[in-house]
Design an enzyme around this catalytic site. Structure first.
Site, PDB file in Angstrom:
ATOM      1  N   HIS A  45      -3.504  -5.579   2.584  1.00 23.35           N
ATOM      2  CA  HIS A  45      -3.060  -5.740   3.969  1.00 23.35           C
ATOM      3  C   HIS A  45      -3.647  -7.065   4.445  1.00 23.35           C
ATOM      4  O   HIS A  45      -4.229  -7.813   3.683  1.00 23.35           O
ATOM      5  CB  HIS A  45      -3.617  -4.613   4.841  1.00 23.35           C
ATOM      6  CG  HIS A  45      -3.209  -3.244   4.444  1.00 23.35           C
ATOM      7  ND1 HIS A  45      -2.024  -2.672   4.843  1.00 23.35           N
ATOM      8  CD2 HIS A  45      -3.845  -2.295   3.715  1.00 23.35           C
ATOM      9  CE1 HIS A  45      -1.950  -1.436   4.375  1.00 23.35           C
ATOM     10  NE2 HIS A  45      -3.040  -1.180   3.678  1.00 23.35           N
ATOM     11  N   ARG A  82     -12.357  12.447   0.932  1.00 24.85           N
ATOM     12  CA  ARG A  82     -11.818  11.460   1.874  1.00 24.85           C
ATOM     13  C   ARG A  82     -12.793  10.333   2.185  1.00 24.85           C
ATOM     14  O   ARG A  82     -12.419   9.304   2.727  1.00 24.85           O
ATOM     15  CB  ARG A  82     -11.425  12.140   3.180  1.00 24.85           C
ATOM     16  CG  ARG A  82     -10.213  13.020   3.029  1.00 24.85           C
ATOM     17  CD  ARG A  82      -9.959  13.783   4.313  1.00 24.85           C
ATOM     18  NE  ARG A  82      -8.987  14.838   4.077  1.00 24.85           N
ATOM     19  CZ  ARG A  82      -7.681  14.662   4.097  1.00 24.85           C
ATOM     20  NH1 ARG A  82      -7.187  13.483   4.360  1.00 24.85           N
ATOM     21  NH2 ARG A  82      -6.864  15.675   3.857  1.00 24.85           N
ATOM     22  N   CYS A 106       0.791  -1.227   0.000  1.00 22.50           N
ATOM     23  CA  CYS A 106       0.000   0.000   0.000  1.00 22.50           C
ATOM     24  C   CYS A 106       0.835   1.295   0.000  1.00 22.50           C
ATOM     25  O   CYS A 106       1.318   1.696  -1.046  1.00 22.50           O
ATOM     26  CB  CYS A 106      -0.998  -0.052   1.152  1.00 22.50           C
ATOM     27  SG  CYS A 106      -2.388   1.064   0.919  1.00 22.50           S
TER      28      CYS A 106
HETATM   29  N1  GLN Z   1      -2.261   6.829   2.620  1.00 21.74           N
HETATM   30  C1  GLN Z   1      -2.375   6.021   1.434  1.00 21.74           C
HETATM   31  C2  GLN Z   1      -3.765   6.038   0.861  1.00 21.74           C
HETATM   32  O1  GLN Z   1      -4.701   6.374   1.522  1.00 21.74           O
HETATM   33  C3  GLN Z   1      -1.920   4.612   1.742  1.00 21.74           C
HETATM   34  C4  GLN Z   1      -2.845   3.890   2.684  1.00 21.74           C
HETATM   35  C5  GLN Z   1      -2.373   2.559   3.161  1.00 21.74           C
HETATM   36  O2  GLN Z   1      -1.179   2.264   3.219  1.00 21.74           O
HETATM   37  N2  GLN Z   1      -3.332   1.731   3.551  1.00 21.74           N
HETATM   38  O3  GLN Z   1      -3.930   5.683  -0.287  1.00 21.74           O
END
Ligand code: GLN
Length: 247
Positions: A196, A129, A95
């Site tokens: 993840h 967001r 990610c």
């Molecule tokens: N901050 C990044 C996003 O929102 C990565 C998020 C993450 O590693 N889960 O895309």
């Protein structure tokens, strides 16, 4: 005795949804096979190690804020990581780590966090967001000659574009972008993914691909990994896959 040397970068800052567990799994699967597994940690202000001496460099995921915090330090390591990768070190990236090895990550506020530019892809976060790619994800991919359905959990605002060699095709969930057909990035010595979970707990085939690559990269005698009993892991994964795909 066979040996694998791993550098786990920014474990204290990039560790969403149990990402560090991936290293525990690699280490466990090595132990079960009598393979020595050394895991060194590197974080901001650590003394710079010899990156090329590692078989595997691992970077997990994190929120935009953590990505900003490590960005300057990551840039300082850029040439070393690039040269290790060119010499055959395996890169396993989750990610936030996936995003930062591409060209750049434009975060939800529109601020560009420079990437290392090892790969051509780039990531732009969805400015709203609330519109994140969140949930279980299933992808179909090929490992060591077998088609495998991999299961993970994604939570990202970032939309990754320009991936020429994805890790797999999406059967359920989003992937590289909202409702994308593809997920992740793959090269012989790179696996970068939004999954993840920790991802390796549910997908022993990926762990073994990485372990095998690391053991074999410098050796003419190709190692055949001892089979482990993965019935439980595979059953757990299948239950979830069946539920998600309404089988
Ligand atoms: N901050 C990044 C996003 O929102 C990565 C998020 C993450 O590693 N889960 O895309």
């Amino acid at each position: 005795m066979n040996k694998i040397k791993i550098l786990h970068m920014y474990a204290d800052m990039l560790d969403l949804y149990g990402d560090s567990g991936n290293m525990e799994i690699i280490s466990y699967r090595c132990k079960m096979r009598n393979i020595e597994c050394i895991i060194d940690k590197y974080s901001i202000d650590s003394e710079k190690p010899d990156f090329s001496s590692y078989d595997l460099i691992y970077i997990g995921g994190g929120a935009d804020l953590e990505q900003q915090h490590i960005s300057e330090d990551l840039q300082k390591c850029g040439d070393d990581i690039k040269s290790a990768y060119k010499k055959g070190t395996f890169l396993f990236l989750i990610c936030g780590g996936y995003q930062l090895l591409g060209k750049y990550y434009r975060d939800a506020d529109g601020v560009d966090i420079p990437g290392l530019g090892l790969f051509d892809y780039y990531t732009i976060a969805e400015p709203n967001r609330r519109k994140r790619c969140i949930g279980n994800v299933i992808i179909r991919t090929e490992f060591m000659g077998k088609t495998v359905d991999i299961l993970g959990f994604e939570n990202h605002g970032g939309q990754t574009h320009g991936v020429k060699t994805p890790l797999g095709s999406v059967l359920y969930g989003h992937g590289n972008c909202t409702k994308s057909s593809y997920e992740g990035y793959f090269e012989e010595n790179v696996i970068a993914t939004y999954m993840h979970g920790p991802c390796l707990a549910k997908n022993p085939e990926i762990s073994d691909y990485i372990i095998k690559y690391c053991l074999n990269r410098d050796s003419n005698e190709k190692v055949v990994l001892k089979e482990l009993d993965d019935a439980l892991e595979k059953d757990c994964r299948q239950v979830m896959i069946d539920r998600l795909l309404n089988k």
